[in-house]
Design an enzyme around this catalytic site. Structure first.
Site, mmCIF file in Angstrom:
data_model
loop_
_atom_site.group_PDB
_atom_site.id
_atom_site.type_symbol
_atom_site.label_atom_id
_atom_site.label_comp_id
_atom_site.label_asym_id
_atom_site.label_seq_id
_atom_site.Cartn_x
_atom_site.Cartn_y
_atom_site.Cartn_z
ATOM 1 N N LYS A 35 0.840 -1.197 0.000
ATOM 2 C CA LYS A 35 0.000 0.000 0.000
ATOM 3 C C LYS A 35 0.876 1.249 0.000
ATOM 4 O O LYS A 35 2.079 1.183 0.226
ATOM 5 C CB LYS A 35 -0.931 -0.003 1.213
ATOM 6 C CG LYS A 35 -0.209 0.068 2.548
ATOM 7 C CD LYS A 35 -1.200 0.064 3.707
ATOM 8 C CE LYS A 35 -0.459 0.143 5.035
ATOM 9 N NZ LYS A 35 -1.386 0.233 6.183
ATOM 10 N N ARG A 130 -10.937 0.739 14.301
ATOM 11 C CA ARG A 130 -11.012 1.458 13.025
ATOM 12 C C ARG A 130 -12.049 0.763 12.144
ATOM 13 O O ARG A 130 -13.157 1.249 11.972
ATOM 14 C CB ARG A 130 -9.638 1.488 12.344
ATOM 15 C CG ARG A 130 -8.575 2.273 13.098
ATOM 16 C CD ARG A 130 -7.317 2.467 12.280
ATOM 17 N NE ARG A 130 -6.832 1.221 11.695
ATOM 18 C CZ ARG A 130 -5.642 1.091 11.120
ATOM 19 N NH1 ARG A 130 -4.824 2.131 11.017
ATOM 20 N NH2 ARG A 130 -5.256 -0.075 10.622
ATOM 21 N N TYR A 253 17.896 29.288 8.847
ATOM 22 C CA TYR A 253 16.774 30.144 9.220
ATOM 23 C C TYR A 253 16.569 30.137 10.736
ATOM 24 O O TYR A 253 16.625 29.096 11.386
ATOM 25 C CB TYR A 253 15.495 29.666 8.541
ATOM 26 C CG TYR A 253 15.454 29.930 7.059
ATOM 27 C CD1 TYR A 253 15.394 31.232 6.565
ATOM 28 C CD2 TYR A 253 15.475 28.875 6.147
ATOM 29 C CE1 TYR A 253 15.355 31.477 5.202
ATOM 30 C CE2 TYR A 253 15.432 29.109 4.783
ATOM 31 C CZ TYR A 253 15.379 30.420 4.317
ATOM 32 O OH TYR A 253 15.351 30.655 2.960
ATOM 33 N N MET A 305 14.202 24.300 2.425
ATOM 34 C CA MET A 305 13.486 23.632 1.344
ATOM 35 C C MET A 305 14.389 22.711 0.527
ATOM 36 O O MET A 305 13.997 21.594 0.163
ATOM 37 C CB MET A 305 12.825 24.662 0.423
ATOM 38 C CG MET A 305 12.039 24.028 -0.718
ATOM 39 S SD MET A 305 11.231 25.235 -1.776
ATOM 40 C CE MET A 305 9.888 25.769 -0.715
#
Length: 375
Positions: A35, A130, A253, A305
């Site tokens: 999955k 669930r 940062y 990033m």
């Protein structure tokens, strides 16, 4: 030239990890769970290393169709089952086994005009809360399923919530055995943790997931030491710059890391846009491990990033172009995930589409062909 970052999918590791599962559950058949695009490894890539499984477990119809298009003729299990009545046409067309976990699904099967019987795994909610029928309602659900002409084989199924923890499986196993007492049919209970550590729950089918990819069900790398499991994904890059800092210089940062003495840092072409965890720490005594030139060191400053920064004190000779391992061979993904306050599952699944993926073929010892971008 592209950025130096890439993920390597180790086909031989997938083959090995399936063999480890078989050694632990020698009398059970194996649903290899693929999955979430094979936990970020790519269904097409993982298939080559896992094709000796007895069946594949996945989440949705698109994944099942992809697997059939690869040539797989064996069983495929839809772990959440189907969602709409129209899905049943594809279930039948592609010869899928479907989980059934609620009365609504039974009613859809009852009303469907199927050409032949569909195999199902009837799910009991033994404590995960669930999906699944309550234990007290399970026998009635089984009787309902058995009366539906469109249903063929019925396998009893549940999912453990604490197989990787101190509570264990006793309470759920007792609920399962009471709910299924006297009912014919095979059983499928064990996830990765139960496959490794609870042999009495192996039964007819086991459903390993994360251990096939070489990570720990507990999120602690030490817990799978000695099992023979191997990482199936390595995320690696290179140093693209080196900076010499003086005391008081800050990094990244927010200036979260401050040099206390002269030091050298390396800048690595990898950031959160590549799937590296933005919240991985690199300051105030909390550091995320990284390998530079095969030597363990630490990340310093915040993840940005496209880049991270690493301390080169342990590798003073490292230069631009030096290899960097973010996780994988030599650095368990669970260690990186633990430092970042998450689990290896998440890091695997978060590999970004912009990261090129190279595949080491399942039958080869050397890195092989490139199959494009991570899907």
């Amino acid at each position: 030239m592209p950025r130096p970052i890439q993920a390597v999918i180790h086909g031989p590791a997938l083959v090995n990890n399936l063999q480890v599962v078989r050694r632990h559950a020698a009398d059970s058949r194996v649903w290899a769970v693929i999955k979430a695009n094979a936990y970020g490894h790519g269904i097409e890539r993982a298939y080559e290393g896992l094709r000796q499984a007895d069946g594949f477990g996945l989440l949705d119809l698109d994944e099942a169709v992809r697997l059939r298009q690869l040539g797989w003729q064996g069983p495929i299990l839809l772990l959440e089952g189907f969602f709409k009545p129209e899905d049943l046409a594809l279930v039948e067309q592609y010869r899928l086994t479907t989980t059934v976990h609620c009365e609504e699904q039974l009613r859809m099967l009852e009303l469907a005009r199927l050409k032949g019987p569909v195999s199902i795994q009837l799910k009991i909610n033994t404590g995960m809360s669930r999906l699944g029928f309550a234990p007290a309602a399970y026998r009635a659900a089984w009787e309902h399923a058995r009366a539906i002409s469109g249903i063929g084989t019925i396998v009893h199924m549940t999912h453990f919530s604490d197989a990787d923890g101190p509570r264990g499986i006793d309470h759920q196993l007792a609920a399962f055995e009471q709910a299924t007492q006297g009912l014919p049919g095979e059983a499928s209970l064990s996830n990765s943790a139960a496959t490794l550590w609870h042999p009495r729950a192996h039964r007819d089918w086991v459903r390993p997931g994360v251990i096939l990819y070489g990570a720990s069900p507990t999120g602690v790398a030490a817990d799978i030491e000695g099992t023979g499991l191997m990482p199936a994904m390595t995320l690696k890059s290179e140093l693209i710059a080196v900076q010499d800092l003086q005391p008081g210089a800050t990094v990244g940062y927010g200036s979260r890391f401050e040099a206390e003495q002269p030091m050298r840092i390396g800048i690595v072409a990898c950031g959160y846009a590549d799937g590296y965890p933005r919240h991985a720490p690199g300051w105030d005594g909390n550091y995320t491990p990284v390998l530079v030139d095969g030597v363990r060191t630490r990340m310093v400053g915040r993840v940005s990033m496209d880049m991270i920064t690493v301390d080169l004190a342990e590798v003073p000779g490292a230069r631009v172009g030096a290899p960097v391992t973010l996780w994988g061979q030599g650095l368990p993904i669970d260690e990186v995930a633990h430092a970042a306050g998450t689990v290896g599952y998440e890091l695997m699944c978060a590999l970004a589409p912009r990261v090129p993926v190279t595949v080491e073929p399942a039958g080869a010892a050397d890195a092989g062909e490139t199959l494009g971008k991570a899907a």
